[in-house]
Scaffold this motif. Structure first.
Motif, PDB file in Angstrom:
ATOM      1  N   TRP A  43       5.008   9.159  -7.723  1.00 43.64           N
ATOM      2  CA  TRP A  43       5.296  10.503  -7.379  1.00 43.64           C
ATOM      3  C   TRP A  43       6.403  10.697  -8.236  1.00 43.64           C
ATOM      4  O   TRP A  43       6.793  11.756  -8.892  1.00 43.64           O
ATOM      5  CB  TRP A  43       5.961  10.616  -6.014  1.00 43.64           C
ATOM      6  CG  TRP A  43       4.479  11.034  -5.122  1.00 43.64           C
ATOM      7  CD1 TRP A  43       4.037  10.167  -4.325  1.00 43.64           C
ATOM      8  CD2 TRP A  43       3.834  12.194  -5.172  1.00 43.64           C
ATOM      9  NE1 TRP A  43       2.785  10.548  -3.653  1.00 43.64           N
ATOM     10  CE2 TRP A  43       2.858  12.003  -4.306  1.00 43.64           C
ATOM     11  CE3 TRP A  43       3.856  13.503  -5.746  1.00 43.64           C
ATOM     12  CZ2 TRP A  43       1.504  12.742  -3.979  1.00 43.64           C
ATOM     13  CZ3 TRP A  43       2.940  14.092  -5.570  1.00 43.64           C
ATOM     14  CH2 TRP A  43       1.791  14.117  -4.552  1.00 43.64           C
TER      15      TRP A  43
ATOM     16  N   ARG B 278       0.805  -1.459  -0.077  1.00 44.42           N
ATOM     17  CA  ARG B 278      -0.005   0.086  -0.045  1.00 44.42           C
ATOM     18  C   ARG B 278       1.024   1.220   0.267  1.00 44.42           C
ATOM     19  O   ARG B 278       0.553   2.271  -0.633  1.00 44.42           O
ATOM     20  CB  ARG B 278      -0.893   0.010   1.225  1.00 44.42           C
ATOM     21  CG  ARG B 278      -2.156  -0.838   0.985  1.00 44.42           C
ATOM     22  CD  ARG B 278      -2.504  -1.516   2.547  1.00 44.42           C
ATOM     23  NE  ARG B 278      -1.749  -2.107   3.166  1.00 44.42           N
ATOM     24  CZ  ARG B 278      -2.269  -2.757   4.347  1.00 44.42           C
ATOM     25  NH1 ARG B 278      -3.404  -2.711   4.774  1.00 44.42           N
ATOM     26  NH2 ARG B 278      -1.353  -3.438   5.265  1.00 44.42           N
ATOM     27  N   LEU B 279       2.015   1.284   0.850  1.00 42.41           N
ATOM     28  CA  LEU B 279       2.779   2.314   0.765  1.00 42.41           C
ATOM     29  C   LEU B 279       3.540   2.523  -0.564  1.00 42.41           C
ATOM     30  O   LEU B 279       3.668   3.587  -1.046  1.00 42.41           O
ATOM     31  CB  LEU B 279       3.876   2.138   1.947  1.00 42.41           C
ATOM     32  CG  LEU B 279       4.792   3.332   2.259  1.00 42.41           C
ATOM     33  CD1 LEU B 279       4.052   4.713   2.444  1.00 42.41           C
ATOM     34  CD2 LEU B 279       5.775   3.022   3.415  1.00 42.41           C
TER      35      LEU B 279
ATOM     36  N   SER C 108       2.469   1.649  -3.420  1.00 40.46           N
ATOM     37  CA  SER C 108       1.539   2.086  -4.330  1.00 40.46           C
ATOM     38  C   SER C 108       1.353   3.497  -4.211  1.00 40.46           C
ATOM     39  O   SER C 108       0.982   4.175  -5.482  1.00 40.46           O
ATOM     40  CB  SER C 108       0.134   1.340  -4.237  1.00 40.46           C
ATOM     41  OG  SER C 108       0.149  -0.165  -4.450  1.00 40.46           O
ATOM     42  N   PHE C 109       1.611   4.280  -3.084  1.00 38.81           N
ATOM     43  CA  PHE C 109       1.320   5.611  -2.968  1.00 38.81           C
ATOM     44  C   PHE C 109       2.545   6.183  -3.316  1.00 38.81           C
ATOM     45  O   PHE C 109       2.693   7.182  -4.125  1.00 38.81           O
ATOM     46  CB  PHE C 109       1.214   5.845  -1.328  1.00 38.81           C
ATOM     47  CG  PHE C 109       1.137   7.277  -1.068  1.00 38.81           C
ATOM     48  CD1 PHE C 109       0.128   7.877  -1.387  1.00 38.81           C
ATOM     49  CD2 PHE C 109       2.238   7.945  -0.564  1.00 38.81           C
ATOM     50  CE1 PHE C 109      -0.009   9.501  -1.388  1.00 38.81           C
ATOM     51  CE2 PHE C 109       2.178   9.328  -0.474  1.00 38.81           C
ATOM     52  CZ  PHE C 109       1.175  10.028  -0.569  1.00 38.81           C
ATOM     53  N   LEU C 110       4.012   5.539  -3.143  1.00 40.89           N
ATOM     54  CA  LEU C 110       5.104   6.388  -3.475  1.00 40.89           C
ATOM     55  C   LEU C 110       5.365   6.220  -4.734  1.00 40.89           C
ATOM     56  O   LEU C 110       6.105   7.075  -5.420  1.00 40.89           O
ATOM     57  CB  LEU C 110       6.127   5.801  -2.571  1.00 40.89           C
ATOM     58  CG  LEU C 110       6.145   5.902  -1.109  1.00 40.89           C
ATOM     59  CD1 LEU C 110       7.038   5.116  -0.417  1.00 40.89           C
ATOM     60  CD2 LEU C 110       6.183   7.551  -0.648  1.00 40.89           C
TER      61      LEU C 110
END
Length: 315
Positions: free
Chosen positions: A219, A211-212, A214-216
């Motif tokens: 960017w 999940r982390l 997927s967020f990073l």
């Protein structure tokens, strides 16, 4: 799948042609095949081969590297290449000056995604050499047709930006909204697939939470796209392609030269064809269910249906 990977690894290290040659402990109901992987959602289980720090280095470091390097290339091109003000038109179309080589590298980069890697591996597993060959052949048809279409579109609509824009000009609002809906759906599905596939790979290899990750991951892409527009994405795709070919060449060298040889792999695949249905069903046996889970065509065991002599080495 995990079972397929283990079976292929097993075949790569064993050479036998009859049931009696197989280590009987592998067929023992007390030791069903692949028991150690039962209930796991990752090939590496809870012990990833790389540290979590490496995962953050890949996700954040590569993102930052691509952003900085691509942004520098865009500014260098602005001052030493195509001089002039960077307008919104140039930002969205890269000045309509993308040449053949860069376009080709972009096609390779943007089509080497999670689904392509997984599906090409699956068809190679199921059909041998012919699987990835015909899989790639089907994709080349789309490239050829799109190339012809793109050339004609550039003639009749030289100032267009998107497919939906062309549809709107030719067929009106209803067709435009329909195409717009499907274009958005395609973008959302593909983006989700790429993010989840990349994040799951990072988690399996390094232990970073998916999940982390997927967020990073996005960017880095957001930063260089915001700074350089379409031109930056094309330059980044070129770098991706260099890395892809570097990895492919390295893996081919390791598999066919360092660890094995083409002769050994040929012999292993030839040996696999000789396995009987009885042998395959006995090997792929589920203790809990009390029955085999072998299905011809789903596991690399025995001849390939439809291939000459059932071989994994024929087209």
């Amino acid at each position: 799948s995990t079972e397929q990977s283990c079976w292929f690894a097993f075949l790569s290290h064993r050479s036998f042609s009859t049931m009696s040659d197989l280590d009987i402990s592998l067929l023992d109901n007390k030791n069903p095949p692949f028991l150690k992987y039962q209930g796991q959602d990752s090939y590496f289980g809870d012990d990833p081969p790389l540290s979590e720090g490496v995962g953050y280095l890949v996700v954040l470091g590569f993102g930052a590297l691509f952003s900085i390097f691509t942004t520098i290339l865009v500014f260098l091109n602005q001052y030493f290449g195509a001089k002039g003000e960077i307008t919104s038109e140039h930002f969205n179309t890269a000045g309509r000056m993308i040449k053949t080589g860069l376009t080709a590298s972009v096609i390779v980069s943007q089509w080497t995604w999670a689904a392509t890697l997984l599906q090409s591996s699956n068809v190679a597993w199921a059909y041998g050499v012919s699987g990835p060959f015909w899989y790639a052949s089907g994709a080349t048809i789309q490239v050829l047709l799109f190339g012809v279409l793109a050339i004609n579109l550039k003639k009749v609509a030289p100032s267009a930006h998107t497919v939906a824009e062309i549809v709107n000009a030719r067929w009106g609002t209803a067709a435009h909204m329909t195409f717009l809906f499907f274009c958005f759906c395609a973008n959302i599905i593909v983006t989700s697939m790429l993010l989840l596939g990349g994040a799951a790979t990072v988690e399996a290899l390094t232990g970073v939470d998916y999940r982390l990750a997927s967020f990073l991951i996005p960017w880095g892409v957001i930063l260089y796209t915001a700074s350089g527009g379409l031109q930056a994405t094309f330059l980044a795709s070129y770098i991706h392609t260099v890395i892809i070919f570097g990895v492919l060449i390295t893996m081919v060298f390791l598999v066919y030269i360092k660890f094995y040889s083409s002769d050994q792999i040929y012999d292993y695949l030839e040996q696999t064809v000789s396995f009987s249905d009885t042998f395959c069903k006995a090997y792929f046996f589920d203790k809990d269910e009390g029955k085999t889970f072998f299905e011809a065509g789903s596991y690399a065991c025995g001849p390939v249906s439809g291939n000459k002599d059932g071989s994994y080495l024929t087209m």
